[in-house]
Design a protein around this motif. Structure first.
Motif, short mmCIF file in Angstrom:
data_model
loop_
_atom_site.label_atom_id
_atom_site.label_comp_id
_atom_site.label_asym_id
_atom_site.label_seq_id
_atom_site.Cartn_x
_atom_site.Cartn_y
_atom_site.Cartn_z
N VAL A 28 51.48 89.85 52.65
CA VAL A 28 51.76 88.43 52.90
C VAL A 28 50.47 87.80 53.39
CG1 VAL A 28 53.05 86.75 54.26
CG2 VAL A 28 54.19 88.83 53.49
N VAL A 29 50.00 86.78 52.68
CA VAL A 29 48.76 86.09 53.05
C VAL A 29 49.04 84.60 53.15
CG1 VAL A 29 46.43 85.48 52.31
CG2 VAL A 29 47.26 87.82 52.00
N HIS A 30 48.57 84.01 54.23
CA HIS A 30 48.66 82.57 54.43
C HIS A 30 47.29 81.97 54.11
CE1 HIS A 30 52.51 82.93 56.67
NE2 HIS A 30 52.03 84.15 56.90
N ALA A 31 47.27 81.02 53.19
CA ALA A 31 46.01 80.47 52.70
C ALA A 31 45.96 78.97 52.92
CB ALA A 31 45.85 80.77 51.20
N LEU A 32 44.78 78.49 53.35
CA LEU A 32 44.56 77.06 53.52
C LEU A 32 43.27 76.66 52.82
CD1 LEU A 32 45.53 78.28 56.59
CD2 LEU A 32 45.84 75.84 56.91
N ARG A 33 43.29 75.48 52.22
CA ARG A 33 42.06 74.88 51.72
C ARG A 33 41.87 73.55 52.42
NH1 ARG A 33 39.94 72.98 45.75
NH2 ARG A 33 41.31 71.22 46.15
N MET A 37 40.55 100.68 56.55
CA MET A 37 41.96 100.75 56.94
C MET A 37 42.59 99.37 56.81
SD MET A 37 41.84 103.31 60.25
CE MET A 37 43.64 103.28 60.40
N VAL A 38 43.89 99.35 56.59
CA VAL A 38 44.59 98.06 56.44
C VAL A 38 45.00 97.55 57.81
CG1 VAL A 38 45.33 98.52 54.09
CG2 VAL A 38 46.82 99.19 55.99
N HIS A 39 44.78 96.25 58.01
CA HIS A 39 45.10 95.59 59.28
C HIS A 39 45.49 94.14 58.98
CE1 HIS A 39 43.35 98.76 61.77
NE2 HIS A 39 42.24 98.72 61.03
N PRO A 40 46.14 93.45 59.92
CA PRO A 40 46.19 91.99 59.82
C PRO A 40 44.75 91.46 59.82
CG PRO A 40 47.70 92.80 61.50
CD PRO A 40 46.84 93.96 61.11
N ARG A 41 44.53 90.36 59.12
CA ARG A 41 43.17 89.85 58.95
C ARG A 41 43.12 88.33 59.10
NH1 ARG A 41 39.79 94.38 58.88
NH2 ARG A 41 40.65 95.97 57.48
N THR A 42 41.94 87.86 59.50
CA THR A 42 41.63 86.43 59.48
C THR A 42 40.25 86.27 58.84
OG1 THR A 42 42.87 86.05 61.53
CG2 THR A 42 41.33 84.33 60.86
N LEU A 95 44.75 84.32 56.14
CA LEU A 95 45.21 85.24 57.17
C LEU A 95 46.25 86.16 56.57
CD1 LEU A 95 45.07 82.10 58.62
CD2 LEU A 95 45.11 83.62 60.61
N ALA A 96 46.05 87.46 56.73
CA ALA A 96 46.97 88.46 56.19
C ALA A 96 47.84 89.01 57.31
CB ALA A 96 46.19 89.60 55.53
N GLU A 97 49.14 89.05 57.08
CA GLU A 97 50.04 89.68 58.03
C GLU A 97 49.94 91.20 57.92
OE1 GLU A 97 54.04 88.28 57.63
OE2 GLU A 97 53.49 86.17 57.92
N GLN A 116 40.10 94.24 49.88
CA GLN A 116 41.23 93.45 49.39
C GLN A 116 41.13 92.01 49.89
OE1 GLN A 116 44.31 96.09 50.96
NE2 GLN A 116 44.99 96.52 48.87
N MET A 117 40.74 91.84 51.14
CA MET A 117 40.60 90.49 51.68
C MET A 117 39.50 89.72 50.95
SD MET A 117 42.38 89.00 54.02
CE MET A 117 42.41 87.46 54.94
N SER A 118 38.44 90.41 50.59
CA SER A 118 37.37 89.80 49.81
C SER A 118 37.89 89.30 48.47
CB SER A 118 36.25 90.82 49.60
OG SER A 118 35.25 90.32 48.73
N ALA A 119 38.72 90.11 47.81
CA ALA A 119 39.29 89.71 46.52
C ALA A 119 40.19 88.49 46.68
CB ALA A 119 40.07 90.88 45.92
N VAL A 120 40.95 88.43 47.77
CA VAL A 120 41.81 87.28 48.01
C VAL A 120 40.97 86.02 48.20
CG1 VAL A 120 43.41 86.24 49.68
CG2 VAL A 120 43.71 88.62 48.96
N MET A 121 39.92 86.11 48.99
CA MET A 121 39.08 84.93 49.22
C MET A 121 38.45 84.44 47.92
SD MET A 121 39.39 84.06 52.38
CE MET A 121 37.97 83.03 52.80
N ALA A 122 38.03 85.38 47.08
CA ALA A 122 37.47 84.99 45.78
C ALA A 122 38.52 84.31 44.92
CB ALA A 122 36.90 86.21 45.07
N GLN A 123 39.74 84.85 44.93
CA GLN A 123 40.84 84.26 44.16
C GLN A 123 41.12 82.83 44.61
OE1 GLN A 123 44.65 85.96 45.00
NE2 GLN A 123 45.64 85.07 43.20
#
Length: 256
Positions: free
Chosen positions: A42-47, A166-171, A186-188, A201-208
């Motif tokens: 689950v990722v919360h995204a803002l632009r 390792m997988v963690h919540p992220r900002t 932000l990833a839950e 994975q977070m890098s890929a999300v930001m690129a997307q």
């Protein structure tokens, strides 16, 4: 403008199972989506349009508070956690709040920054040496996520296994190619089956989401997103209350 922002949501959600939700009140220049870029994520995204939304880093006087208790959060469209910090809530990397520099700070050279001047012209510097005179709001993190479009890989993450692989919540925060739009994600995590994301994975999300430059901010139990004062993220199973943090980034509508 509305069509362009809605178009971003469509692109961001391509291949994702979730449905976007828009912030309705006073939301000119800010779009929000809840997406599922990977299974059990689950990722919360803002632009954020930097021409119509004002950024403000909470002041040093508010360190050590949960974001929903910070006076500086009053009236914000959205607020997120920012800095890594130690037990005394001293922050890692160059940090400036509306022109007020944080002192002391640690690990400056190894803490990439998102830095904005008074006109909200923002840059990401991966190896900052010192603050520039024109910088007014600055937040630091570690490590990099996107470098001129280059994404992190599993090999990059292997150099910092616990924090990165390792997988963690992220900002995370980033900028698009034009520099006009701030991208936030932000990833839950830590609530099975939603465990979080690695930094690759977070890098890929930001690129997307359209970022070409991006950095990782404090994560884990610190990851916090308030939308109009209300927490928007599910908390880790072992930490239901919002964590006390060093500081926050607030986003405000610019009066017209």
């Amino acid at each position: 403008m509305r069509r362009m922002l809605l178009g971003w949501l469509v692109l961001a959600l391509a291949g994702c199972a979730s449905i976007p939700a828009r912030i309705q009140a006073n939301s000119a220049g800010l779009d929000y989506a809840r997406i599922t870029p990977f299974p059990d994520s689950v990722v919360h995204a803002l632009r954020v349009d930097l021409q119509t939304v004002k950024l403000s880093v909470s002041p040093p006087a508010e360190r050590g508070q949960a974001i929903d208790n910070m006076p500086s959060a009053a009236g914000a469209l959205a607020s997120i956690n920012v800095s890594f910090f130690n037990k005394e809530y001293q922050v890692r990397g160059i940090t400036i709040s509306d022109g007020e520099a944080w002192e002391p700070v640690f690990e400056i050279a190894r803490s990439p920054v998102l830095a904005c001047d008074a006109a909200q012209h923002c840059v990401i510097e991966l190896k900052p040496e010192k603050a520039r005179p024109e910088w007014r709001n600055v937040m630091a993190g570690t490590p990099w996520l996107l470098d001129h479009g280059r994404q992190r890989t599993a090999e990059d993450d292997a150099t910092c296994k616990n924090l990165c692989a390792m997988v963690h919540p992220r900002t995370a925060v980033g900028l698009d190619a034009s520099g006009r739009f701030l991208i936030i994600a932000l990833a839950e995590g830590r609530r099975p089956p939603v465990l979080g994301l690695s930094l690759a994975q977070m890098s890929a999300v930001m690129a997307q989401l359209g970022a070409v430059h991006a950095i990782n901010l404090d994560g884990g139990g610190s990851s916090t997103l308030l939308l109009q004062g209300r927490s928007a993220m599910e908390r880790p199973f072992n930490e239901p209350a919002l964590r006390k943090v060093a500081n926050a980034l607030h986003l405000f509508a610019v009066p017209r």
